[in-house]
Structure formats: C-alpha cells, structure tokens
Design an enzyme around this catalytic site. Structure first.
Site, PDB file in Angstrom:
ATOM      1  N   HIS A   1      -3.352  -4.988   7.676  1.00  0.00           N
ATOM      2  CA  HIS A   1      -3.545  -3.864   8.594  1.00  0.00           C
ATOM      3  C   HIS A   1      -2.691  -4.036   9.845  1.00  0.00           C
ATOM      4  O   HIS A   1      -2.861  -5.013  10.580  1.00  0.00           O
ATOM      5  CB  HIS A   1      -4.999  -3.638   9.009  1.00  0.00           C
ATOM      6  CG  HIS A   1      -5.257  -2.176   9.246  1.00  0.00           C
ATOM      7  ND1 HIS A   1      -4.894  -1.535  10.397  1.00  0.00           N
ATOM      8  CD2 HIS A   1      -5.776  -1.219   8.434  1.00  0.00           C
ATOM      9  CE1 HIS A   1      -5.199  -0.261  10.302  1.00  0.00           C
ATOM     10  NE2 HIS A   1      -5.723  -0.031   9.119  1.00  0.00           N
TER      11      HIS A   1
ATOM     12  N   HIS B   1       0.947   6.224   1.795  1.00  0.00           N
ATOM     13  CA  HIS B   1       1.777   7.155   2.576  1.00  0.00           C
ATOM     14  C   HIS B   1       2.723   7.971   1.703  1.00  0.00           C
ATOM     15  O   HIS B   1       3.131   9.067   2.092  1.00  0.00           O
ATOM     16  CB  HIS B   1       2.601   6.400   3.616  1.00  0.00           C
ATOM     17  CG  HIS B   1       1.823   5.957   4.829  1.00  0.00           C
ATOM     18  ND1 HIS B   1       0.461   6.115   4.957  1.00  0.00           N
ATOM     19  CD2 HIS B   1       2.231   5.369   5.974  1.00  0.00           C
ATOM     20  CE1 HIS B   1       0.084   5.635   6.125  1.00  0.00           C
ATOM     21  NE2 HIS B   1       1.138   5.180   6.760  1.00  0.00           N
TER      22      HIS B   1
ATOM     23  N   ARG C   1      -7.692  12.624   0.189  1.00  0.00           N
ATOM     24  CA  ARG C   1      -6.675  13.270   1.030  1.00  0.00           C
ATOM     25  C   ARG C   1      -5.248  12.870   0.667  1.00  0.00           C
ATOM     26  O   ARG C   1      -4.311  13.568   0.986  1.00  0.00           O
ATOM     27  CB  ARG C   1      -6.940  12.995   2.507  1.00  0.00           C
ATOM     28  CG  ARG C   1      -6.653  11.575   2.941  1.00  0.00           C
ATOM     29  CD  ARG C   1      -6.592  11.472   4.458  1.00  0.00           C
ATOM     30  NE  ARG C   1      -7.902  11.309   5.037  1.00  0.00           N
ATOM     31  CZ  ARG C   1      -8.156  10.448   6.028  1.00  0.00           C
ATOM     32  NH1 ARG C   1      -7.209   9.702   6.542  1.00  0.00           N
ATOM     33  NH2 ARG C   1      -9.365  10.339   6.508  1.00  0.00           N
TER      34      ARG C   1
ATOM     35  N   GLU D   1     -10.438 -10.035   2.648  1.00  0.00           N
ATOM     36  CA  GLU D   1      -9.208  -9.611   3.327  1.00  0.00           C
ATOM     37  C   GLU D   1      -9.569  -9.451   4.797  1.00  0.00           C
ATOM     38  O   GLU D   1     -10.465  -8.668   5.138  1.00  0.00           O
ATOM     39  CB  GLU D   1      -8.675  -8.292   2.751  1.00  0.00           C
ATOM     40  CG  GLU D   1      -7.402  -7.854   3.485  1.00  0.00           C
ATOM     41  CD  GLU D   1      -6.753  -6.610   2.904  1.00  0.00           C
ATOM     42  OE1 GLU D   1      -7.010  -6.272   1.722  1.00  0.00           O
ATOM     43  OE2 GLU D   1      -5.989  -5.968   3.647  1.00  0.00           O
TER      44      GLU D   1
ATOM     45  N   ASN E   1       0.849  -1.186   0.000  1.00  0.00           N
ATOM     46  CA  ASN E   1       0.000   0.000   0.000  1.00  0.00           C
ATOM     47  C   ASN E   1       0.893   1.248   0.000  1.00  0.00           C
ATOM     48  O   ASN E   1       1.699   1.430   0.917  1.00  0.00           O
ATOM     49  CB  ASN E   1      -0.910  -0.034   1.235  1.00  0.00           C
ATOM     50  CG  ASN E   1      -1.840   1.147   1.263  1.00  0.00           C
ATOM     51  OD1 ASN E   1      -1.406   2.287   1.137  1.00  0.00           O
ATOM     52  ND2 ASN E   1      -3.123   0.904   1.444  1.00  0.00           N
TER      53      ASN E   1
ATOM     54  N   GLU F   1      -8.326   0.097  -3.222  1.00  0.00           N
ATOM     55  CA  GLU F   1      -9.197   0.104  -2.035  1.00  0.00           C
ATOM     56  C   GLU F   1     -10.170   1.256  -2.164  1.00  0.00           C
ATOM     57  O   GLU F   1      -9.768   2.369  -2.527  1.00  0.00           O
ATOM     58  CB  GLU F   1      -8.368   0.361  -0.778  1.00  0.00           C
ATOM     59  CG  GLU F   1      -7.697  -0.830  -0.218  1.00  0.00           C
ATOM     60  CD  GLU F   1      -6.900  -0.433   1.020  1.00  0.00           C
ATOM     61  OE1 GLU F   1      -7.266   0.532   1.708  1.00  0.00           O
ATOM     62  OE2 GLU F   1      -5.904  -1.102   1.265  1.00  0.00           O
TER      63      GLU F   1
ATOM     64  N   ARG G   1      -9.624   7.638  -1.376  1.00  0.00           N
ATOM     65  CA  ARG G   1     -10.604   8.058  -0.361  1.00  0.00           C
ATOM     66  C   ARG G   1     -11.580   9.064  -0.943  1.00  0.00           C
ATOM     67  O   ARG G   1     -11.258   9.792  -1.868  1.00  0.00           O
ATOM     68  CB  ARG G   1      -9.875   8.674   0.839  1.00  0.00           C
ATOM     69  CG  ARG G   1      -9.264   7.636   1.744  1.00  0.00           C
ATOM     70  CD  ARG G   1      -8.708   8.269   3.013  1.00  0.00           C
ATOM     71  NE  ARG G   1      -8.472   7.229   3.995  1.00  0.00           N
ATOM     72  CZ  ARG G   1      -9.362   6.835   4.908  1.00  0.00           C
ATOM     73  NH1 ARG G   1     -10.528   7.440   4.991  1.00  0.00           N
ATOM     74  NH2 ARG G   1      -9.081   5.862   5.741  1.00  0.00           N
TER      75      ARG G   1
ATOM     76  N   HIS H   1      -5.566   3.472  -1.823  1.00  0.00           N
ATOM     77  CA  HIS H   1      -6.936   3.750  -1.352  1.00  0.00           C
ATOM     78  C   HIS H   1      -7.359   5.113  -1.895  1.00  0.00           C
ATOM     79  O   HIS H   1      -6.790   6.134  -1.512  1.00  0.00           O
ATOM     80  CB  HIS H   1      -6.922   3.740   0.189  1.00  0.00           C
ATOM     81  CG  HIS H   1      -8.272   3.879   0.812  1.00  0.00           C
ATOM     82  ND1 HIS H   1      -8.483   3.679   2.163  1.00  0.00           N
ATOM     83  CD2 HIS H   1      -9.489   4.192   0.302  1.00  0.00           C
ATOM     84  CE1 HIS H   1      -9.769   3.871   2.444  1.00  0.00           C
ATOM     85  NE2 HIS H   1     -10.393   4.195   1.333  1.00  0.00           N
TER      86      HIS H   1
ATOM     87  N   THR I   1      -8.172   2.882   8.086  1.00  0.00           N
ATOM     88  CA  THR I   1      -9.411   2.105   8.059  1.00  0.00           C
ATOM     89  C   THR I   1      -9.605   1.366   9.392  1.00  0.00           C
ATOM     90  O   THR I   1      -8.842   0.474   9.726  1.00  0.00           O
ATOM     91  CB  THR I   1      -9.368   1.094   6.893  1.00  0.00           C
ATOM     92  OG1 THR I   1      -8.890   1.769   5.736  1.00  0.00           O
ATOM     93  CG2 THR I   1     -10.737   0.511   6.631  1.00  0.00           C
TER      94      THR I   1
HETATM   95  N1  PXP Z   1      -5.487  -3.501   3.881  1.00  0.00           N
HETATM   96  C1  PXP Z   1      -6.464  -2.569   3.915  1.00  0.00           C
HETATM   97  C2  PXP Z   1      -7.813  -2.936   3.400  1.00  0.00           C
HETATM   98  C3  PXP Z   1      -6.216  -1.274   4.401  1.00  0.00           C
HETATM   99  O1  PXP Z   1      -7.202  -0.354   4.443  1.00  0.00           O
HETATM  100  C4  PXP Z   1      -4.914  -0.948   4.821  1.00  0.00           C
HETATM  101  C5  PXP Z   1      -4.609   0.451   5.299  1.00  0.00           C
HETATM  102  O2  PXP Z   1      -4.753   1.348   4.266  1.00  0.00           O
HETATM  103  C6  PXP Z   1      -3.915  -1.948   4.747  1.00  0.00           C
HETATM  104  C7  PXP Z   1      -4.251  -3.220   4.298  1.00  0.00           C
HETATM  105  C8  PXP Z   1      -2.510  -1.671   5.145  1.00  0.00           C
HETATM  106  O3  PXP Z   1      -2.423  -1.377   6.509  1.00  0.00           O
HETATM  107  P1  PXP Z   1      -1.071  -0.856   7.108  1.00  0.00           P
HETATM  108  O4  PXP Z   1      -0.786   0.466   6.477  1.00  0.00           O
HETATM  109  O5  PXP Z   1      -1.338  -0.764   8.567  1.00  0.00           O
HETATM  110  O6  PXP Z   1      -0.007  -1.874   6.765  1.00  0.00           O
END
Ligand code: PXP
Length: 238
Positions: free
Chosen positions: A192, A12, A51, A152, A9, A71, A47, A45, A102
């Site tokens: 997550h 960031h 953002r 997931e 992901n 996402e 959003r 993602h 999330t």
């Molecule tokens: N999976 C999903 C569905 C998420 O929303 C996120 C966070 O955006 C992640 C995985 C990744 O989480 P983390 O950034 O805590 O590794």
C-alpha cells in the site's frame, strides 16, 4: 540470495476500462504482460460494488496467470465466489463503499468469530489466506488465533509519512512487526502506497516475502509501458 517477491495489483487497468465501460484496456492482457516482465503474482480486488474488477475478470485471470491473489471482503457472496473460483490466495481486506482505496488494516480482534469461519472455509477449499492488517502485535496475535498463516502489513502510514523522522518511526514499527510475525511462523507480505522512491527500505526487511504494489507501477506504465514499469520495480526490490 532470494529476492523479495512482487505481486502486481492491476485494479487500475480495470478502472480505466470502466471510465468508458467497454473492453479496453483489458486487465487480463495487462496481467500477462506483468508476468512476462517477471512479477510473481497478480493481485486484484473484487469490490462489493464491482467498481473496477468484475467477476468475469477474476474467472479469466484464474486461467491466465500462474498465481492469483484475490483481495476481498468477507461479504457472503464474495466468499462463495472465491470458493468456486479458487484463486491461489485470498487477501482479506476491510472494505468501505465510499473509500477511494483500502484505508487501514482489518480489525481482526473485533471480527474474530466471523473471520475464523471464513479462514477455515477458504482453507478447506485449498486457498491460502492472508489478512491485511496494520503492523501491530495485537492484530498479529489475533491473525494467528483465527488460523491465517499469512499477513500483509499495511504500509500506508510509512508511505504517507511527511518527514524522515516519522518515516523512520513507521519503518521501525514495520520491522518489529515483521520479526514478531515471522518468529510466529507467519508468512509476511506488505503493501500500500509503495513506489519507486520508498520501496527499498521495506524490501530490505529480512523476513518480508512479498510486496504487493499497484498504483505506482500502473502510473509509470502510462509513460514506459507496463513491462518496463514492472522490470524497474523488480530492480528496485532486488
Ligand atoms: N495490498 C492491498 C491489500 C491493497 O488493498 C492494495 C490497494 O488495492 C495494495 C496492496 C496496493 O496498494 P497501492 O495501489 O497503493 O500500491
């Protein structure tokens, strides 16, 4: 033996860019580096408040990476956008404007009727659909009823456990849910809060197909560069 796949992901990277609202760092360039380092898919993602990731990022990512997992919530304009862009996969997540990340999984049972429509529409557009849910039998059964073929599991409770007993309890819940979902022919992913210290027991769950990880990898990348951070995670989950 087949290793668990890794989806990265890159939200960031866009968050840092948005700190100045300019062109760098470029999430698309970071995605290319992640792919070169051996990850299997790129996750972002989109959003509702845009953002971090913007529509233009998703459009560029679609062309730049071999597997894009978008996402998103089920807001109408976002579903329309996904149907136009056609990412390889959509992961439907719950979305609250004020949240930092999330929080918790979708309540599939509660939103069954609308989710069924959205899943059907995405499938008709050739997009695989995953639902981000808590590891509960009730939510897995609802996922099957709405027609999604991928889940997931939210690993936030496991990652946030504050003692080894609680962590083991959460791990057992994830193991049971994974076996149940896999026995029902769902593809099982998880993510997550996973990091270099807590990922191994999750990667060892037999039926896990893919882990989606963002924060810990991008955090490490500040010190090591993104390719090294991705390679380090791949060796953890091997
Ligand atoms: N999976 C999903 C569905 C998420 O929303 C996120 C966070 O955006 C992640 C995985 C990744 O989480 P983390 O950034 O805590 O590794």
């Amino acid at each position: 033996m087949k290793r668990v796949k890794l989806g990265i992901n890159i939200d960031h990277v866009a968050t840092v860019r948005e700190a100045r609202r300019i062109f760098e760092p470029d999430p698309v360039a970071s995605a290319r580096e992640c792919i070169k380092a051996g990850c299997d898919s790129i996750v972002c993602h989109l959003r509702e408040d845009r953002r971090h990731i913007k529509d233009a990022d998703v459009i560029k990512l679609r062309k730049a990476v071999p597997v894009l997992n978008l996402e998103m919530s089920i807001a109408r304009d976002i579903v329309d956008f996904a149907c136009r862009i056609k990412p390889d996969q959509v992961t439907i997540v719950p979305e609250k404007r004020q949240e930092i990340t999330t929080e918790g999984g979708l309540d599939v049972k509660k939103g069954e009727a609308r989710l069924r429509q959205v899943v059907r529409r995405l499938h008709e557009n050739g997009i695989d659909v995953s639902l981000f849910i808590n590891p509960s039998i009730e939510q897995i059964d609802a996922t099957i009823r709405v027609g999604a073929r991928i889940v997931e599991f939210h690993t936030g409770k496991y990652a946030g456990a504050d003692c080894s007993r609680d962590r083991k309890t959460q791990l057992d819940i994830l193991k049971r849910a994974s076996s149940y979902a896999s026995a029902k022919s769902l593809t099982v992913n998880a993510g997550h809060g996973l990091n270099y210290d807590n990922v191994k027991p999750i990667a060892k769950i037999l039926c896990i197909n893919e882990l989606n990880i963002g924060h810990s990898i991008i955090s490490r990348a500040i010190f090591t560069g993104i390719k090294r951070a991705v390679k380090d995670m791949i060796s953890e989950i091997k």
